[in-house]
Design a protein around this motif. Structure first.
Motif, PDB file in Angstrom:
ATOM      1  N   TYR A 266     -31.892 -25.084 -46.103  1.00  0.00           N
ATOM      2  CA  TYR A 266     -31.783 -24.966 -47.558  1.00  0.00           C
ATOM      3  C   TYR A 266     -30.469 -24.321 -47.970  1.00  0.00           C
ATOM      4  CZ  TYR A 266     -32.003 -20.029 -48.709  1.00  0.00           C
ATOM      5  OH  TYR A 266     -31.661 -18.714 -48.906  1.00  0.00           O
ATOM      6  N   ARG A 267     -29.951 -23.426 -47.094  1.00  0.00           N
ATOM      7  CA  ARG A 267     -28.732 -22.699 -47.447  1.00  0.00           C
ATOM      8  C   ARG A 267     -27.520 -23.627 -47.477  1.00  0.00           C
ATOM      9  NH1 ARG A 267     -28.397 -17.183 -49.240  1.00  0.00           N
ATOM     10  NH2 ARG A 267     -26.206 -17.061 -49.736  1.00  0.00           N
ATOM     11  N   ASP A 268     -27.564 -24.729 -46.746  1.00  0.00           N
ATOM     12  CA  ASP A 268     -26.457 -25.685 -46.777  1.00  0.00           C
ATOM     13  C   ASP A 268     -26.234 -26.193 -48.200  1.00  0.00           C
ATOM     14  OD1 ASP A 268     -25.963 -25.583 -44.015  1.00  0.00           O
ATOM     15  OD2 ASP A 268     -27.533 -27.050 -43.623  1.00  0.00           O
ATOM     16  N   ILE A 269     -27.312 -26.566 -48.864  1.00  0.00           N
ATOM     17  CA  ILE A 269     -27.212 -27.090 -50.223  1.00  0.00           C
ATOM     18  C   ILE A 269     -27.024 -25.958 -51.219  1.00  0.00           C
ATOM     19  CG2 ILE A 269     -28.314 -28.562 -51.944  1.00  0.00           C
ATOM     20  CD1 ILE A 269     -27.533 -29.960 -49.346  1.00  0.00           C
TER      21      ILE A 269
ATOM     22  N   LEU B  93     -38.269 -19.824 -57.388  1.00  0.00           N
ATOM     23  CA  LEU B  93     -39.451 -20.640 -57.648  1.00  0.00           C
ATOM     24  C   LEU B  93     -40.504 -20.374 -56.578  1.00  0.00           C
ATOM     25  CD1 LEU B  93     -40.790 -22.854 -59.348  1.00  0.00           C
ATOM     26  CD2 LEU B  93     -39.749 -24.541 -57.825  1.00  0.00           C
ATOM     27  N   PHE B  94     -40.051 -20.309 -55.320  1.00  0.00           N
ATOM     28  CA  PHE B  94     -40.918 -19.875 -54.227  1.00  0.00           C
ATOM     29  C   PHE B  94     -40.621 -18.401 -53.956  1.00  0.00           C
ATOM     30  CE2 PHE B  94     -39.748 -24.350 -53.388  1.00  0.00           C
ATOM     31  CZ  PHE B  94     -40.975 -24.920 -53.658  1.00  0.00           C
ATOM     32  N   PRO B  95     -41.649 -17.570 -53.799  1.00  0.00           N
ATOM     33  CA  PRO B  95     -41.429 -16.124 -53.679  1.00  0.00           C
ATOM     34  C   PRO B  95     -40.862 -15.724 -52.331  1.00  0.00           C
ATOM     35  CG  PRO B  95     -43.752 -16.628 -53.458  1.00  0.00           C
ATOM     36  CD  PRO B  95     -43.073 -17.921 -53.806  1.00  0.00           C
ATOM     37  N   VAL B  96     -39.595 -16.021 -52.120  1.00  0.00           N
ATOM     38  CA  VAL B  96     -38.930 -15.611 -50.889  1.00  0.00           C
ATOM     39  C   VAL B  96     -37.802 -14.628 -51.171  1.00  0.00           C
ATOM     40  CG1 VAL B  96     -39.508 -17.580 -49.435  1.00  0.00           C
ATOM     41  CG2 VAL B  96     -37.595 -17.755 -51.013  1.00  0.00           C
ATOM     42  N   GLN B  97     -37.154 -14.744 -52.329  1.00  0.00           N
ATOM     43  CA  GLN B  97     -36.114 -13.772 -52.662  1.00  0.00           C
ATOM     44  C   GLN B  97     -36.733 -12.418 -52.998  1.00  0.00           C
ATOM     45  OE1 GLN B  97     -34.010 -13.953 -56.429  1.00  0.00           O
ATOM     46  NE2 GLN B  97     -32.066 -13.618 -55.395  1.00  0.00           N
ATOM     47  N   MET B  98     -37.866 -12.434 -53.674  1.00  0.00           N
ATOM     48  CA  MET B  98     -38.595 -11.213 -54.005  1.00  0.00           C
ATOM     49  C   MET B  98     -40.008 -11.343 -53.436  1.00  0.00           C
ATOM     50  SD  MET B  98     -37.395 -10.780 -57.947  1.00  0.00           S
ATOM     51  CE  MET B  98     -35.648 -10.740 -58.392  1.00  0.00           C
ATOM     52  N   PRO B  99     -40.168 -11.206 -52.119  1.00  0.00           N
ATOM     53  CA  PRO B  99     -41.471 -11.456 -51.486  1.00  0.00           C
ATOM     54  C   PRO B  99     -42.492 -10.379 -51.813  1.00  0.00           C
ATOM     55  CG  PRO B  99     -39.914 -10.617 -49.878  1.00  0.00           C
ATOM     56  CD  PRO B  99     -39.138 -10.847 -51.134  1.00  0.00           C
ATOM     57  N   TYR B 100     -43.731 -10.711 -51.520  1.00  0.00           N
ATOM     58  CA  TYR B 100     -44.814  -9.734 -51.670  1.00  0.00           C
ATOM     59  C   TYR B 100     -44.545  -8.558 -50.738  1.00  0.00           C
ATOM     60  CZ  TYR B 100     -49.597  -8.020 -52.279  1.00  0.00           C
ATOM     61  OH  TYR B 100     -50.691  -7.256 -52.582  1.00  0.00           O
TER      62      TYR B 100
ATOM     63  N   ASN C  59     -38.369 -23.832 -46.069  1.00  0.00           N
ATOM     64  CA  ASN C  59     -37.974 -22.459 -45.765  1.00  0.00           C
ATOM     65  C   ASN C  59     -39.077 -21.478 -46.144  1.00  0.00           C
ATOM     66  OD1 ASN C  59     -36.392 -19.789 -46.896  1.00  0.00           O
ATOM     67  ND2 ASN C  59     -35.461 -20.634 -45.049  1.00  0.00           N
ATOM     68  N   PHE C  60     -39.712 -21.701 -47.274  1.00  0.00           N
ATOM     69  CA  PHE C  60     -40.802 -20.840 -47.728  1.00  0.00           C
ATOM     70  C   PHE C  60     -41.961 -20.832 -46.723  1.00  0.00           C
ATOM     71  CE2 PHE C  60     -44.963 -20.985 -49.952  1.00  0.00           C
ATOM     72  CZ  PHE C  60     -45.043 -19.672 -50.362  1.00  0.00           C
ATOM     73  N   LEU C  61     -42.253 -21.978 -46.150  1.00  0.00           N
ATOM     74  CA  LEU C  61     -43.390 -22.092 -45.246  1.00  0.00           C
ATOM     75  C   LEU C  61     -43.101 -21.573 -43.845  1.00  0.00           C
ATOM     76  CD1 LEU C  61     -44.841 -25.621 -46.125  1.00  0.00           C
ATOM     77  CD2 LEU C  61     -45.768 -23.393 -46.767  1.00  0.00           C
ATOM     78  N   TYR C  62     -41.908 -21.877 -43.312  1.00  0.00           N
ATOM     79  CA  TYR C  62     -41.689 -21.682 -41.879  1.00  0.00           C
ATOM     80  C   TYR C  62     -40.583 -20.695 -41.524  1.00  0.00           C
ATOM     81  CZ  TYR C  62     -44.338 -25.999 -42.096  1.00  0.00           C
ATOM     82  OH  TYR C  62     -45.291 -26.944 -42.382  1.00  0.00           O
ATOM     83  N   ASP C  63     -39.725 -20.319 -42.475  1.00  0.00           N
ATOM     84  CA  ASP C  63     -38.620 -19.432 -42.117  1.00  0.00           C
ATOM     85  C   ASP C  63     -38.125 -18.673 -43.346  1.00  0.00           C
ATOM     86  OD1 ASP C  63     -36.778 -18.282 -40.383  1.00  0.00           O
ATOM     87  OD2 ASP C  63     -35.253 -19.795 -40.797  1.00  0.00           O
TER      88      ASP C  63
ATOM     89  N   ALA D 138     -45.286 -16.135 -48.485  1.00  0.00           N
ATOM     90  CA  ALA D 138     -44.316 -16.852 -47.662  1.00  0.00           C
ATOM     91  C   ALA D 138     -44.644 -16.715 -46.186  1.00  0.00           C
ATOM     92  CB  ALA D 138     -42.911 -16.323 -47.932  1.00  0.00           C
ATOM     93  N   GLY D 139     -44.308 -17.746 -45.421  1.00  0.00           N
ATOM     94  CA  GLY D 139     -44.422 -17.685 -43.976  1.00  0.00           C
ATOM     95  C   GLY D 139     -45.764 -18.128 -43.442  1.00  0.00           C
ATOM     96  N   LYS D 140     -45.737 -18.596 -42.194  1.00  0.00           N
ATOM     97  CA  LYS D 140     -46.943 -18.969 -41.464  1.00  0.00           C
ATOM     98  C   LYS D 140     -47.085 -18.023 -40.278  1.00  0.00           C
ATOM     99  CE  LYS D 140     -48.061 -22.804 -43.743  1.00  0.00           C
ATOM    100  NZ  LYS D 140     -49.346 -23.020 -44.410  1.00  0.00           N
TER     101      LYS D 140
END
Length: 535
Positions: free
Chosen positions: A69-72, A152-159, A306-310, A532-534
């Motif tokens: 995702y960081r590439d884009i 939009l997906f809570p990864v920048q400000m995670p739980y 990225n939200f799901l796996y990394d 986020a994450g599995k």
């Protein structure tokens, strides 16, 4: 007069006015308007295009068959203007905005030279003004879409992690308090980011640009003020989009004033290219479809993966399942000597936490260097993702661990490298934040080869859907800069996780014997349904 006649007459009137619009829009500009346009043109072009070689290098090196995702995202977030002059050139009061000031001064100089060299026959710049607005629209649209997807997906400000839920409120910085306040209500920022994404898409189209610009100003304007209030780190970047949105919206202000305030019959008078040639029309369609496809559809998918796996603010690898939980320290020995519990002791651990991912945290009554970063958003290695300790004081330390589950051994590295990043090593030694100077020289073989074989490669241990060329390149590159970290080696014993015994050595090579008893914790916060994450 019949209703149908009224509609016909009104339509005829509109057609007549529209036929006159191109003539009306091409009136000669006044001299000061032409000079102002030239300065504005240079300024916003410099502020809308990448001005650093790294952006073009990264673009050329993107592996489109194994995207991260960081590439884009990095294509959407880039440095513009004359940022190389330094952000603090004009002092702390304008910290971060030196780029704007220098770029504007360059634009003034360029505008004066342009005016001296311009042909007197040029009386208006409607074509240039149209294309300048188009460039700024697309820059703002692409940027705010990239900005929005990270939230939009809570990864920048995670739980909040388990350790953060057990940290005293007073040990957080102002920025951390705000970020955690957003992290506990993940659906709220998600809804807000839909507004940002909508604004970005609307800016791709001339007919909806005014609405998109207004939404952008409202959304990013609030973020700018919040970052000023909570000492956040993105007020310059957020206000940059407010600047671009204001430029786009300014074009429509006279029409809006005439329609909404003066309540007059208003028809937008606008110059618009004819695009009479086939390649021009197809080029326009390709630009819109390609931009939307890459920065809306593709970036959405990559961010979801990225939200799901990394998740980029917390480790992607799951920790040892049997160890997860919050623990009280029942027994603590160092070099064979038992240290009884005391909240004032500077050596004994007071509590410990094994997160769902590969992090061990513990609290001790000893100050450490405060990490004021935003948590390692661009890191490829789990050890460099530091959201769980960024902005956290109170003696809480966090160690990333590699687990040899065959031999039940943890190889731990301190996640806090704030002192090393700032280069204040001498002061750190004197303050006791770094135990001894010899630790700066890392032993590359501190993890035995046999253990490494059991542990496996960090790059391939996450779900294959989360793997990417950027991660493959980034992990070894980050290892080259990985020096000076505190390290511990601990074996663990447990049956059901209710009691864990740790044995080994700390960063000073002191022997440790620690008994941890799992503590049942009931939190006022319910577990997030958007996590986020599995793990």
């Amino acid at each position: 007069m019949t209703l149908s006649e009224t509609v016909v007459e009104r339509k005829a009137k509109e057609i007549k006015l529209n036929e006159a619009a191109p003539v009306e829009s091409k009136r000669d500009w006044k001299p000061y308007q032409r000079v102002a346009f030239r300065i504005t043109f240079i300024f916003f072009i410099l502020m809308s295009v990448p001005t650093t070689p790294n952006w073009y290098t990264e673009l050329a090196n993107i592996n489109w068959t194994a995207l991260h995702y960081r590439d884009i995202y990095d294509l959407a977030r880039f440095s513009s203007g004359f940022g190389f002059v330094g952000n603090s050139l004009f002092g702390n009061n304008l910290n971060g905005y030196a780029n704007w000031i220098i770029t504007f001064l360059v634009a003034i100089a360029g505008g004066i030279v342009w005016s001296l060299l311009a042909k007197k026959s040029i009386k208006e710049y409607h074509i240039g003004y149209y294309w300048l607005r188009a460039i700024v629209r697309y820059r703002a649209g692409i940027g705010i879409i990239g900005f929005g997807f990270t939230k939009l997906f809570p990864v920048q400000m995670p739980y909040p992690s388990e350790a953060l839920l057990n940290t005293n409120f007073g040990d957080f910085t102002a920025q951390k308090i705000y970020w955690l306040s957003i992290g506990i209500v993940p659906w709220y920022p998600g809804v807000r980011r839909v507004v940002e994404l909508t604004a970005g898409v609307l800016l791709f189209f001339r007919g909806t640009a005014a609405i998109g610009a207004a939404l952008l100003i409202g959304a990013l304007g609030s973020i700018t003020f919040v970052n000023f209030a909570y000492d956040g780190g993105v007020h310059v970047y957020a206000s940059y989009f407010v600047l671009l949105g204001s430029f786009v919206l300014a074009y429509y202000i006279p029409r809006l004033y005439s329609l909404l305030i003066k309540e007059q019959f208003t028809i937008p008078v606008d110059y618009y290219p004819t695009f009479s040639k086939a390649w021009e029309r197809w080029g326009r369609y390709t630009l819109k479809v390609g931009t939307s496809g890459v920065f809306v559809i593709l970036l959405f998918y990559l961010q979801w993966v990225n939200f799901l796996y990394d998740p980029y603010k917390q480790p992607g690898l799951k920790g040892v399942t049997a160890l997860r939980g919050f623990y009280n320290v029942a027994e603590f020995k160092i070099n064979g000597k038992e240290i009884p519990y005391s909240p004032l002791d500077s050596i004994r651990w007071q509590e410990a936490t094994f997160e769902r991912w590969t992090t061990l945290t513990y609290k001790v009554n000893k100050p450490h260097a405060l990490d004021l970063s935003n948590g390692g958003g661009a890191a490829m290695r789990d050890v460099n993702r530091t959201f769980e300790i960024a902005g956290v004081g109170g003696g809480r330390r966090a160690f990333y661990y590699e687990a040899d589950t065959i031999n039940r051994t943890l190889y731990l590295q301190d996640k806090n490298t704030a002192v090393l990043r700032r280069g204040d090593r001498d002061a750190a030694f004197q303050a006791g934040a770094l135990p001894n100077e010899s630790k700066i020289k890392d032993d590359p073989d501190w993890i035995p080869k046999e253990a490494l074989a059991n542990i496996g490669d960090e790059n391939t241990r996450i779900d294959e859907r989360g793997q990417s060329a950027r991660r493959t390149r980034g992990i070894p590159n980050e290892r080259k800069r990985d020096d000076g970290r505190d390290k511990m080696v601990l074996t663990y014993e447990t049956t059901d996780g209710s009691r864990v015994i740790l044995r080994g050595t700390n960063e000073k090579k002191d022997s440790l014997y620690i008994v941890l008893d799992r503590a049942s914790k009931d939190y006022a916060l319910s577990r997030s349904t958007l996590d986020a994450g599995k793990y």
